[in-house]
Scaffold this motif. Structure first.
Motif, mmCIF file in Angstrom:
data_model
loop_
_atom_site.group_PDB
_atom_site.id
_atom_site.type_symbol
_atom_site.label_atom_id
_atom_site.label_comp_id
_atom_site.label_asym_id
_atom_site.label_seq_id
_atom_site.Cartn_x
_atom_site.Cartn_y
_atom_site.Cartn_z
ATOM 1 N N LEU A 86 96.000 56.842 44.517
ATOM 2 C CA LEU A 86 96.453 56.642 45.894
ATOM 3 C C LEU A 86 95.337 56.048 46.747
ATOM 4 C CD1 LEU A 86 98.480 59.950 46.500
ATOM 5 C CD2 LEU A 86 99.401 57.653 46.193
ATOM 6 N N ASN A 87 94.106 56.532 46.526
ATOM 7 C CA ASN A 87 92.940 55.970 47.208
ATOM 8 C C ASN A 87 92.828 54.478 46.949
ATOM 9 O OD1 ASN A 87 90.504 56.995 48.718
ATOM 10 N ND2 ASN A 87 90.961 58.800 47.503
ATOM 11 N N TYR A 88 92.929 54.095 45.690
ATOM 12 C CA TYR A 88 92.728 52.694 45.293
ATOM 13 C C TYR A 88 93.823 51.794 45.883
ATOM 14 C CZ TYR A 88 92.198 48.582 42.340
ATOM 15 O OH TYR A 88 92.024 47.297 41.899
ATOM 16 N N ILE A 89 95.081 52.201 45.720
ATOM 17 C CA ILE A 89 96.194 51.370 46.200
ATOM 18 C C ILE A 89 96.123 51.200 47.713
ATOM 19 C CG2 ILE A 89 98.711 51.215 46.423
ATOM 20 C CD1 ILE A 89 98.922 52.712 43.771
ATOM 21 N N TYR A 90 95.896 52.308 48.422
ATOM 22 C CA TYR A 90 95.908 52.248 49.888
ATOM 23 C C TYR A 90 94.722 51.433 50.410
ATOM 24 C CZ TYR A 90 96.319 53.839 54.703
ATOM 25 O OH TYR A 90 96.467 53.886 56.062
ATOM 26 N N SER A 91 93.527 51.694 49.838
ATOM 27 C CA SER A 91 92.331 50.996 50.321
ATOM 28 C C SER A 91 92.407 49.498 50.055
ATOM 29 C CB SER A 91 91.081 51.584 49.661
ATOM 30 O OG SER A 91 90.965 52.960 49.936
ATOM 31 N N LYS A 92 92.923 49.123 48.889
ATOM 32 C CA LYS A 92 93.065 47.709 48.575
ATOM 33 C C LYS A 92 94.148 47.050 49.422
ATOM 34 C CE LYS A 92 90.030 46.991 45.297
ATOM 35 N NZ LYS A 92 88.943 45.987 45.457
ATOM 36 N N THR A 93 95.201 47.807 49.714
ATOM 37 C CA THR A 93 96.314 47.251 50.489
ATOM 38 C C THR A 93 95.932 47.044 51.938
ATOM 39 O OG1 THR A 93 97.927 48.318 49.039
ATOM 40 C CG2 THR A 93 98.697 47.620 51.210
ATOM 41 N N ILE A 94 95.218 48.011 52.508
ATOM 42 C CA ILE A 94 94.933 47.942 53.948
ATOM 43 C C ILE A 94 93.916 46.851 54.266
ATOM 44 C CG2 ILE A 94 92.989 49.558 54.173
ATOM 45 C CD1 ILE A 94 94.560 50.834 56.527
ATOM 46 N N THR A 95 93.163 46.388 53.261
ATOM 47 C CA THR A 95 92.244 45.278 53.497
ATOM 48 C C THR A 95 92.989 43.976 53.788
ATOM 49 O OG1 THR A 95 92.113 44.894 51.101
ATOM 50 C CG2 THR A 95 90.400 46.259 52.088
ATOM 51 N N LYS A 96 94.281 43.941 53.484
ATOM 52 C CA LYS A 96 95.085 42.765 53.845
ATOM 53 C C LYS A 96 95.192 42.629 55.366
ATOM 54 C CE LYS A 96 96.189 42.201 49.455
ATOM 55 N NZ LYS A 96 95.660 41.087 48.648
ATOM 56 N N PHE A 97 95.018 43.766 56.061
ATOM 57 C CA PHE A 97 95.059 43.770 57.534
ATOM 58 C C PHE A 97 93.629 43.933 58.021
ATOM 59 C CE2 PHE A 97 98.859 45.673 55.749
ATOM 60 C CZ PHE A 97 99.867 44.935 56.331
ATOM 61 N N SER A 98 92.838 42.882 57.937
ATOM 62 C CA SER A 98 91.402 42.943 58.199
ATOM 63 C C SER A 98 91.107 43.455 59.612
ATOM 64 C CB SER A 98 90.783 41.562 58.011
ATOM 65 O OG SER A 98 89.403 41.606 58.276
ATOM 66 N N GLN A 99 90.346 44.561 59.697
ATOM 67 C CA GLN A 99 89.902 45.173 60.955
ATOM 68 C C GLN A 99 91.070 45.395 61.925
ATOM 69 O OE1 GLN A 99 86.326 42.394 61.580
ATOM 70 N NE2 GLN A 99 85.528 44.396 62.162
ATOM 71 N N GLN A 100 92.188 45.838 61.382
ATOM 72 C CA GLN A 100 93.362 46.169 62.184
ATOM 73 C C GLN A 100 93.847 47.564 61.833
ATOM 74 O OE1 GLN A 100 95.973 42.697 61.297
ATOM 75 N NE2 GLN A 100 96.226 42.587 63.509
ATOM 76 N N ALA A 101 94.102 48.374 62.870
ATOM 77 C CA ALA A 101 94.767 49.652 62.682
ATOM 78 C C ALA A 101 96.268 49.439 62.849
ATOM 79 C CB ALA A 101 94.259 50.675 63.689
ATOM 80 N N VAL A 102 97.054 50.407 62.426
ATOM 81 C CA VAL A 102 98.506 50.278 62.554
ATOM 82 C C VAL A 102 98.924 50.071 64.011
ATOM 83 C CG1 VAL A 102 100.686 51.522 62.308
ATOM 84 C CG2 VAL A 102 99.071 51.477 60.426
ATOM 85 N N PRO A 103 98.344 50.826 64.981
ATOM 86 C CA PRO A 103 98.732 50.565 66.375
ATOM 87 C C PRO A 103 98.377 49.164 66.862
ATOM 88 C CG PRO A 103 97.658 52.708 66.179
ATOM 89 C CD PRO A 103 97.463 51.999 64.879
ATOM 90 N N ASP A 104 97.452 48.477 66.164
ATOM 91 C CA ASP A 104 97.024 47.142 66.586
ATOM 92 C C ASP A 104 97.900 46.034 66.026
ATOM 93 O OD1 ASP A 104 94.875 48.471 67.743
ATOM 94 O OD2 ASP A 104 93.631 48.240 65.948
ATOM 95 N N LEU A 105 98.775 46.365 65.066
ATOM 96 C CA LEU A 105 99.601 45.331 64.449
ATOM 97 C C LEU A 105 100.553 44.725 65.476
ATOM 98 C CD1 LEU A 105 100.473 47.038 61.037
ATOM 99 C CD2 LEU A 105 98.692 45.351 61.518
ATOM 100 N N PRO A 106 100.858 43.444 65.350
ATOM 101 C CA PRO A 106 101.741 42.794 66.336
ATOM 102 C C PRO A 106 103.102 43.472 66.408
ATOM 103 C CG PRO A 106 100.707 41.179 64.881
ATOM 104 C CD PRO A 106 100.403 42.523 64.305
ATOM 105 N N LYS A 107 103.634 43.539 67.595
ATOM 106 C CA LYS A 107 104.971 44.125 67.803
ATOM 107 C C LYS A 107 106.025 43.054 67.524
ATOM 108 C CE LYS A 107 103.584 47.683 71.091
ATOM 109 N NZ LYS A 107 102.181 47.616 70.768
ATOM 110 N N ASP A 108 106.495 43.008 66.291
ATOM 111 C CA ASP A 108 107.476 42.010 65.897
ATOM 112 C C ASP A 108 108.878 42.559 66.062
ATOM 113 O OD1 ASP A 108 107.588 43.851 63.919
ATOM 114 O OD2 ASP A 108 106.784 42.564 62.341
ATOM 115 N N LYS A 109 109.827 41.950 65.382
ATOM 116 C CA LYS A 109 111.216 42.353 65.527
ATOM 117 C C LYS A 109 111.481 43.748 64.972
ATOM 118 C CE LYS A 109 112.403 39.996 61.191
ATOM 119 N NZ LYS A 109 113.246 38.957 60.572
#
Length: 322
Positions: free
Chosen positions: A13-36
């Motif tokens: 779980l550590n590996y999958i999550y850490s590798k996945t979240i790097t796709k959103f470079s220096q972004q937290a979930v609250p910082d993600l764009p408010k899309d549809k």
């Protein structure tokens, strides 16, 4: 067996999550764009912020109970809560980067003390290795879900990247996860086996707080502080403070991210007022036995929510790539 299975599951779980979240470079979930899908995003934030808040709440109430039992039984618990909340609120309102720096300082100061207590516990002639080896006879029994959920909590720090990713630069290497696996293994089995070595498998389950009792079994004969329990409670106090602060900082940031507009200071203090009210109710309502039972089932819910968290981020990353 539950503890052994928790190691590959936790690291995966550590590996999958850490590798996945790097796709959103220096972004937290609250910082993600408010899309549809912003409505789905807000629903998601509301559901998981409860997990983070409850994690900090259980740690806070549990530690106040320990202080009231072993340090100052005459001090009212509500006064202890007020002192702790004052420090916690000062920390969680800081920027995420400063919270992380403070965590690094606390860990840097406490790590030598933790290593000293662990080495002292393993090398003490009073430890009974036969009691520890006896536990090995249960190796091939069917794993217990409660034990498995509790053991995976040793690897759950990665979930805080949901907010702390905004200050993380670069990518984790393969050896980082190897270190996580080794440290998690040492932490988990030390926490599990040392109390059994001092009190036996039957004796340990009679204690509400086995490690506090174990620390009180250790002595520093030629030290100015003879009883190790005082050193133990000293580092436990600072680490518990940071644990609650990190969980509630994440919860606060997730709550603020649930609003369409930026949260004002007045609204932020209103949120902290809700935190305070729930903490007071929890402290009054939960006794020690009820708290431990609630925490046991909470760990199972926490494991399910983490799997959901990893799955959602994996799908988000796939969607972003496509």
């Amino acid at each position: 067996m539950g503890a052994i299975l928790a190691i590959p599951v936790g690291v995966t779980l550590n590996y999958i999550y850490s590798k996945t979240i790097t796709k959103f470079s220096q972004q937290a979930v609250p910082d993600l764009p408010k899309d549809k899908n912003s409505g789905i995003k807000r629903l998601y934030l509301v559901s998981i912020q409860l997990v983070w808040f409850s994690a900090g709440l259980l740690t806070l109430i549990g530690f106040i109970d320990i202080l009231a039992r072993f340090v100052n039984p005459e001090m009212p618990k509500l006064l202890l809560l007020a002192i702790y909340l004052t420090a916690i609120f000062l920390i969680i309102r800081m920027p995420t980067e400063r919270v992380m720096y403070l965590l690094e300082i606390v860990l840097f100061l406490n790590t030598p003390l933790i290593l000293f207590i662990i080495i002292k516990a393993y090398t003490n002639p009073s430890i009974n290795w036969d009691s520890i080896l006896e536990i090995g006879t249960h190796l091939f029994k069917w794993p217990n879900l409660k034990a498995f959920a509790a053991a995976t909590y040793c690897f759950s720090g990665y979930a805080n990247l949901i907010v702390f990713n905004r200050v993380i630069k670069g990518k984790l290497k393969g050896w980082n996860f190897f270190v996580i696996a080794i440290l998690g293994l040492i932490n988990m089995f030390t926490t599990f086996f040392i109390p059994i070595g001092y009190h036996g498998s039957d004796g340990t389950q009679e204690y509400l707080y086995p490690w506090v009792t174990t620390a009180d079994s250790l002595r520093l004969v030629y030290s100015p502080i003879e009883r190790v329990i005082f050193l133990f409670l000293m580092f436990y106090m600072s680490i518990s403070l940071m644990s609650v602060a990190i969980h509630w900082h994440v919860a606060l940031e997730l709550i603020k991210g649930s609003f369409k507009k930026e949260v004002s200071k007045k609204q932020e203090w209103l949120i902290l007022g809700v935190f305070t009210g729930i903490s007071v109710i929890g402290l009054i309502y939960f006794n020690t036995i009820l708290l431990l039972k609630f925490a046991t089932y909470w760990l199972i819910v926490r494991l399910a929510s983490e799997v959901m968290l990893v799955g959602v981020f994996f799908l988000w990353a796939r969607r972003k790539k496509s």
